[in-house]
Design a protein around this motif. Structure first.
Motif, PDB file in Angstrom:
ATOM      1  N   LYS A 129       0.822  -1.210   0.000  1.00 34.54           N
ATOM      2  CA  LYS A 129       0.000   0.000   0.000  1.00 34.54           C
ATOM      3  C   LYS A 129       0.856   1.260   0.000  1.00 34.54           C
ATOM      4  CE  LYS A 129      -3.660   2.434   2.469  1.00 34.54           C
ATOM      5  NZ  LYS A 129      -4.642   2.403   3.586  1.00 34.54           N
ATOM      6  N   ASN A 130       1.872   1.313   0.866  1.00 38.23           N
ATOM      7  CA  ASN A 130       2.708   2.512   0.952  1.00 38.23           C
ATOM      8  C   ASN A 130       3.493   2.742  -0.333  1.00 38.23           C
ATOM      9  OD1 ASN A 130       2.921   3.846   3.903  1.00 38.23           O
ATOM     10  ND2 ASN A 130       2.441   1.687   4.106  1.00 38.23           N
ATOM     11  N   ALA A 131       3.941   1.666  -0.981  1.00 38.02           N
ATOM     12  CA  ALA A 131       4.669   1.816  -2.241  1.00 38.02           C
ATOM     13  C   ALA A 131       3.756   2.331  -3.345  1.00 38.02           C
ATOM     14  CB  ALA A 131       5.291   0.485  -2.645  1.00 38.02           C
ATOM     15  N   VAL A 132       2.520   1.844  -3.378  1.00 37.44           N
ATOM     16  CA  VAL A 132       1.558   2.325  -4.372  1.00 37.44           C
ATOM     17  C   VAL A 132       1.251   3.802  -4.138  1.00 37.44           C
ATOM     18  CG1 VAL A 132      -0.839   2.144  -5.148  1.00 37.44           C
ATOM     19  CG2 VAL A 132       0.531   0.075  -4.842  1.00 37.44           C
ATOM     20  N   LEU A 133       1.024   4.193  -2.879  1.00 38.13           N
ATOM     21  CA  LEU A 133       0.748   5.591  -2.560  1.00 38.13           C
ATOM     22  C   LEU A 133       1.935   6.476  -2.928  1.00 38.13           C
ATOM     23  CD1 LEU A 133      -0.975   5.246   0.944  1.00 38.13           C
ATOM     24  CD2 LEU A 133      -2.077   5.762  -1.235  1.00 38.13           C
ATOM     25  N   LEU A 134       3.144   5.996  -2.694  1.00 37.41           N
ATOM     26  CA  LEU A 134       4.336   6.777  -3.019  1.00 37.41           C
ATOM     27  C   LEU A 134       4.437   7.017  -4.514  1.00 37.41           C
ATOM     28  CD1 LEU A 134       7.730   6.560  -1.333  1.00 37.41           C
ATOM     29  CD2 LEU A 134       7.697   6.435  -3.809  1.00 37.41           C
ATOM     30  N   HIS A 135       3.897   6.095  -5.323  1.00 38.33           N
ATOM     31  CA  HIS A 135       3.915   6.251  -6.772  1.00 38.33           C
ATOM     32  C   HIS A 135       2.650   6.960  -7.289  1.00 38.33           C
ATOM     33  CE1 HIS A 135       7.184   3.297  -6.511  1.00 38.33           C
ATOM     34  NE2 HIS A 135       7.563   3.751  -7.685  1.00 38.33           N
ATOM     35  N   GLY A 136       1.974   7.656  -6.395  1.00 40.23           N
ATOM     36  CA  GLY A 136       0.843   8.486  -6.798  1.00 40.23           C
ATOM     37  C   GLY A 136      -0.432   7.740  -7.068  1.00 40.23           C
ATOM     38  N   GLY A 137      -0.536   6.490  -6.623  1.00 45.76           N
ATOM     39  CA  GLY A 137      -1.725   5.693  -6.888  1.00 45.76           C
ATOM     40  C   GLY A 137      -2.517   5.385  -5.645  1.00 45.76           C
ATOM     41  N   ASN A 138      -3.412   4.436  -5.765  1.00 46.20           N
ATOM     42  CA  ASN A 138      -4.242   3.979  -4.648  1.00 46.20           C
ATOM     43  C   ASN A 138      -4.518   2.504  -4.843  1.00 46.20           C
ATOM     44  OD1 ASN A 138      -5.627   4.122  -2.282  1.00 46.20           O
ATOM     45  ND2 ASN A 138      -7.426   5.147  -3.126  1.00 46.20           N
ATOM     46  N   ILE A 139      -4.876   1.813  -3.771  1.00 42.76           N
ATOM     47  CA  ILE A 139      -5.111   0.376  -3.850  1.00 42.76           C
ATOM     48  C   ILE A 139      -6.338   0.001  -3.043  1.00 42.76           C
ATOM     49  CG2 ILE A 139      -3.544  -0.094  -1.913  1.00 42.76           C
ATOM     50  CD1 ILE A 139      -2.829  -2.748  -3.355  1.00 42.76           C
ATOM     51  N   THR A 140      -7.129  -0.936  -3.579  1.00 37.30           N
ATOM     52  CA  THR A 140      -8.299  -1.464  -2.883  1.00 37.30           C
ATOM     53  C   THR A 140      -8.269  -2.984  -2.971  1.00 37.30           C
ATOM     54  OG1 THR A 140      -9.661  -1.331  -4.891  1.00 37.30           O
ATOM     55  CG2 THR A 140      -9.697   0.578  -3.399  1.00 37.30           C
ATOM     56  N   VAL A 141      -9.008  -3.626  -2.086  1.00 40.15           N
ATOM     57  CA  VAL A 141      -9.106  -5.081  -2.090  1.00 40.15           C
ATOM     58  C   VAL A 141     -10.567  -5.473  -1.919  1.00 40.15           C
ATOM     59  CG1 VAL A 141      -8.674  -5.211   0.411  1.00 40.15           C
ATOM     60  CG2 VAL A 141      -8.269  -7.219  -1.037  1.00 40.15           C
ATOM     61  N   SER A 142     -10.964  -6.543  -2.593  1.00 45.26           N
ATOM     62  CA  SER A 142     -12.356  -7.009  -2.519  1.00 45.26           C
ATOM     63  C   SER A 142     -12.375  -8.519  -2.643  1.00 45.26           C
ATOM     64  CB  SER A 142     -13.198  -6.372  -3.633  1.00 45.26           C
ATOM     65  OG  SER A 142     -12.681  -6.718  -4.912  1.00 45.26           O
ATOM     66  N   THR A 143     -13.530  -9.086  -2.361  1.00 38.96           N
ATOM     67  CA  THR A 143     -13.724 -10.533  -2.506  1.00 38.96           C
ATOM     68  C   THR A 143     -14.689 -10.772  -3.664  1.00 38.96           C
ATOM     69  OG1 THR A 143     -15.475 -10.405  -0.833  1.00 38.96           O
ATOM     70  CG2 THR A 143     -13.299 -11.062  -0.075  1.00 38.96           C
ATOM     71  N   PRO A 144     -14.196 -11.231  -4.811  1.00 36.69           N
ATOM     72  CA  PRO A 144     -15.077 -11.477  -5.965  1.00 36.69           C
ATOM     73  C   PRO A 144     -16.131 -12.538  -5.657  1.00 36.69           C
ATOM     74  CG  PRO A 144     -12.748 -11.505  -6.598  1.00 36.69           C
ATOM     75  CD  PRO A 144     -12.789 -11.523  -5.105  1.00 36.69           C
ATOM     76  N   HIS A 145     -17.172 -12.590  -6.481  1.00 34.40           N
ATOM     77  CA  HIS A 145     -18.270 -13.526  -6.253  1.00 34.40           C
ATOM     78  C   HIS A 145     -17.818 -14.973  -6.396  1.00 34.40           C
ATOM     79  CE1 HIS A 145     -18.209 -13.067 -10.657  1.00 34.40           C
ATOM     80  NE2 HIS A 145     -18.723 -14.282 -10.706  1.00 34.40           N
ATOM     81  N   ASN A 146     -16.751 -15.205  -7.179  1.00 32.96           N
ATOM     82  CA  ASN A 146     -16.264 -16.574  -7.360  1.00 32.96           C
ATOM     83  C   ASN A 146     -15.199 -16.945  -6.337  1.00 32.96           C
ATOM     84  OD1 ASN A 146     -14.370 -14.814  -8.399  1.00 32.96           O
ATOM     85  ND2 ASN A 146     -13.733 -16.168 -10.055  1.00 32.96           N
ATOM     86  N   GLY A 147     -15.019 -16.108  -5.295  1.00 36.24           N
ATOM     87  CA  GLY A 147     -14.081 -16.414  -4.231  1.00 36.24           C
ATOM     88  C   GLY A 147     -12.728 -15.779  -4.441  1.00 36.24           C
TER      89      GLY A 147
END
Length: 309
Positions: A278-296
């Protein structure tokens, strides 16, 4: 340029409103006039002077309040940072305790047992070596996070081909994937050129890969894809494994947070991998999310905005 504090922003905003009011008053005398007229009566000047005095007094009071508000915000932030540092220090001490205790236990046993057979001694040395590697990995992860927290100016950016970077990771983890009967589908385009830090970008994809290999479960499939958008590259990293309960999704990026502490340590995890991601993504000007797809499984979606054009 120094960033304005919240209190100064509020004070400047209020002063701007009063300045606009005073300008309108001077130009039009009151709101019923539709053109500029001079002040014909002494009372008009008295009223203007009174308004300016009120504005100055109110500005002084607001300035004092804004300064106190800034001090309170700064104090609360400092207390929060100190509390987080104490918690982090306690967590680090707790995490370091286990491998250090194991190393001391194995080496003390070897030193206190001169009649120990070569086979047993070799087994203890192998276990000691494993704990030493775990300790080294933990210290390296802590160092990486500290570098992103306190030494961002020292992080060098360069031209990085993420497609080649991930191809190397796929080759490095091929044996682990084969052992767990897992399949990797690499849908990344042929050349993803980003202006970023190679080491941190490597950590992003390697930690996500290791996380899937260790916890998704045998026989699962991992998919990695990317799409170029106007503000950068949008990456998707998903697997169809066992996933995690929804209640943990908001906390998995926290440092040292583990869903199953015993299992995580057994798999060699430090509890810092996803926090580094997460911190590396933020440092590169981005953002990150996580989810649980319907197929697991789990699906990580993140952006990296620094593109080399």
């Amino acid at each position: 340029m120094k960033k304005l504090s919240e209190g100064r922003k509020m004070w400047l905003s209020v002063m701007a409103v009063f300045l606009v009011y005073a300008t309108i008053f001077i130009l039009f005398e009151d709101y019923d006039r539709k053109f500029i007229m001079p002040f014909n009566e002494v009372s008009d000047w008295h009223l203007l002077l009174f308004s300016l005095v009120v504005m100055a007094g109110l500005g002084f009071l607001l300035f004092r309040y804004a300064r106190r508000m800034d001090e309170r915000i700064s104090r609360e932030q400092s207390e929060k940072e100190n509390r987080m540092r104490r918690e982090l220090t306690q967590n680090i001490a707790h995490e370091l305790k286990t491998p250090v205790a194991s190393i001391l236990g194995y080496t003390d046993t070897i030193l206190d047992s001169p009649d120990m057979t070569g086979a047993v001694k070799h087994q203890f040395i192998v276990r000691t070596n494993a704990q030493a590697h775990r300790l080294s990995t933990l210290l390296q992860d802590i160092s990486t996070l500290n570098r992103m927290d306190y030494a961002r100016d020292m992080i060098t950016m360069e031209r990085v081909d993420v497609s080649v970077l991930f191809a190397d990771i796929a080759q490095e983890t091929a044996f682990a994937l084969q052992n767990r009967q897992m399949t990797l589908h690499n849908y990344l385009p042929g050349s993803i050129i980003i202006h970023g830090n190679y080491s941190l970008l490597y950590s992003v994809f390697r930690n996500l890969m290791d996380n899937a290999i260790n916890y998704a479960g045998p026989g699962t499939t991992i998919e990695v894809a990317a799409e170029q958008q106007s503000d950068g590259w949008h990456f998707t990293f998903r697997d169809n494994g066992i996933g995690i309960p929804a209640k943990h999704l908001t906390r998995i990026f926290e440092r040292f947070y583990r869903i199953d502490k015993g299992r995580s340590r057994h798999m060699g995890g430090t509890g810092l991998g996803l926090s580094i991601v997460k911190n590396a993504v933020l440092l590169h000007g981005g953002n990150i999310t996580v989810s649980t797809p319907h197929n697991g499984g789990l699906a990580f979606q993140f952006t990296i905005s620094h593109i080399v054009k």
